[in-house]
Write an enzyme that holds these catalytic residues in place. Structure first.
Site, PDB file in Angstrom:
ATOM      1  CE  LYS A   1       8.409  -8.385  -1.839  1.00  0.00           C
ATOM      2  NZ  LYS A   1       8.048  -9.621  -2.599  1.00  0.00           N
ATOM      3  CG  ASP A   2       6.466  -7.197  -6.141  1.00  0.00           C
ATOM      4  OD1 ASP A   2       6.572  -8.428  -6.115  1.00  0.00           O
ATOM      5  OD2 ASP A   2       5.955  -6.536  -5.219  1.00  0.00           O
TER       6      ASP A   2
ATOM      7  CB  VAL B   1      11.328  -2.538   3.456  1.00  0.00           C
ATOM      8  CG1 VAL B   1      11.534  -2.539   4.969  1.00  0.00           C
ATOM      9  CG2 VAL B   1      11.039  -1.123   2.958  1.00  0.00           C
TER      10      VAL B   1
ATOM     11  CD  GLU C   1       8.219  -0.157   8.731  1.00  0.00           C
ATOM     12  OE1 GLU C   1       8.719   0.927   8.347  1.00  0.00           O
ATOM     13  OE2 GLU C   1       7.245  -0.216   9.509  1.00  0.00           O
ATOM     14  N   GLY C   2       7.113  -2.833   4.910  1.00  0.00           N
ATOM     15  CA  GLY C   2       7.409  -2.457   3.536  1.00  0.00           C
ATOM     16  C   GLY C   2       6.347  -1.540   2.965  1.00  0.00           C
ATOM     17  CG  HIS C   3       2.428  -2.929   2.252  1.00  0.00           C
ATOM     18  ND1 HIS C   3       2.443  -4.174   2.837  1.00  0.00           N
ATOM     19  CD2 HIS C   3       2.206  -3.153   0.938  1.00  0.00           C
ATOM     20  CE1 HIS C   3       2.225  -5.097   1.927  1.00  0.00           C
ATOM     21  NE2 HIS C   3       2.089  -4.504   0.755  1.00  0.00           N
TER      22      HIS C   3
ATOM     23  CB  SER D   1       1.671 -10.298   2.371  1.00  0.00           C
ATOM     24  OG  SER D   1       1.592  -8.891   2.324  1.00  0.00           O
TER      25      SER D   1
ATOM     26  N   GLY E   1       6.977  -0.842  -4.936  1.00  0.00           N
ATOM     27  CA  GLY E   1       8.227  -1.313  -4.373  1.00  0.00           C
ATOM     28  C   GLY E   1       9.112  -1.971  -5.408  1.00  0.00           C
TER      29      GLY E   1
ATOM     30  CG  LEU F   1      -1.467  -2.736   4.413  1.00  0.00           C
ATOM     31  CD1 LEU F   1      -1.802  -1.258   4.626  1.00  0.00           C
ATOM     32  CD2 LEU F   1      -1.073  -2.993   2.972  1.00  0.00           C
TER      33      LEU F   1
END
Length: 330
Positions: A150-151, A177, A32-34, A187, A148, A30
């Site tokens: 991002k995906d 993020v 900061e995005g998580h 990750s 998120g 994990l």
């Protein structure tokens, strides 16, 4: 607040539920995005609700030669971050708990959308992803699940599965993020050497170049719409020195590559330059797609779109995207 660590579905189901349950699905490691996802889940669940974070490295979504064995597993650190971000429980089941009796014989198919872009580069990936998301939705029984942006293709497929198969759960999207230099948090960033990380910045720079080209194009078109259409009005503007600016706006808006083609060209230029870096960026795809089905949009497209990129830098494969709006809707 103490975050409970659970490893079985029975432990999770034994918890007394009050209010809404929001779940954040992760493969661990994990960052900061998580944490942003978890904090948003806390808002969605409310003070009286419950936030559950799942940590499970799903073998079904790793293809041959991918990094299943070396994917980082940092459960102690994950538990600490989840607790700091406001999670009530971390559900970290074993492979046997999720897939009792071995790999499932019945799986969720991602269909045609799952064969494009990421699906073409990673055959079977989205079938494995949807299968585990479906299982974890059944195991955690949430009111809302957060993912998120991002995906982006994964998010679109999950939304489609939930809608098509009547899962009865709210899917909440959370913006990507980024680090201060623009690199999307992932990750897999930890795999990058300092030189590789500098090359990897080309992904976000390409997206920003496409976005900025689109914004400039829209601004020019707006300026061109303000240009006088009559000789009398042109003479009036000329008297206050605006005719040259108006003519420039007309010329650029008319002559410059327009719409999606211009966006692709601006992004492609950055990626082509990065291919000559040391170490080089090896482009997998650059696409400007309709988020409804992830097919490429045409030059006359209007509405929401996604500018997406995937590339390898060193041993790491990275993805990123930005949403854009074309036409009258913008």
């Amino acid at each position: 607040m103490s975050t409970a660590l659970l490893s079985t579905a029975d432990e999770l189901h034994a918890r007394v539920r009050r209010g809404r349950r929001a779940v954040v699905m992760t493969m661990g490691a994990l960052h900061e995005g998580h944490a942003t996802l978890i904090r948003t889940a806390r808002e969605v669940a409310g003070a009286d609700g419950e936030v559950v974070v799942t940590v499970f490295v799903n073998p079904l979504q790793f293809g041959a030669g991918e990094d299943l064995d070396r994917y980082p597993r940092t459960l102690d650190a994950d538990l600490k971050l989840a607790e700091q971000a406001g999670a009530d429980a971390v559900f970290a089941p074993s492979v046997d708990e999720v897939y009792p009796g071995g790999e499932p014989q019945v799986r969720v198919s991602a269909g045609p959308m799952g064969e494009r872009l990421e699906g073409a580069s990673r055959p079977g990936h989205f079938d494995g992803m949807l299968t585990v998301v479906a299982k974890l939705l059944h195991l955690t029984r949430p009111d809302a699940a957060l993912f998120g942006q991002k995906d982006a293709q994964q998010l679109a497929l999950i939304r489609r599965m939930v809608r098509d198969l009547d899962f009865g759960v709210d899917i909440v999207a959370v913006p990507t993020v980024r680090e201060e230099d623009g690199l999307a948090l992932s990750s897999r960033n930890r795999y990058l050497s300092p030189d590789e990380r500098r090359t990897a910045l080309a992904l976000s720079r390409a997206l920003f170049a496409g976005r900025d080209r689109h914004a400039a194009q829209e601004a020019l078109r707006a300026r061109a719409r303000e240009v006088p259409s009559t000789h009398a009005r042109a003479e009036a503007l000329s008297a206050i020195g605006e005719s040259r600016a108006a003519a420039d706006a007309h010329a650029v808006a008319t002559a410059a590559p327009a719409g999606p083609a211009a966006v692709r060209a601006a992004a492609r230029q950055v990626l082509d330059e990065a291919a000559r870096f040391d170490p080089p960026l090896r482009l997998d795809y650059l696409a400007l797609v309709d988020p409804a089905d992830f097919t490429e949009i045409g030059d006359d497209f209007t509405g929401e779109a996604v500018l997406a990129v995937a590339a390898r830098v060193g041993t790491a494969r990275l993805i990123d995207n930005l949403p854009l709006t074309f036409g009258a809707a913008s």
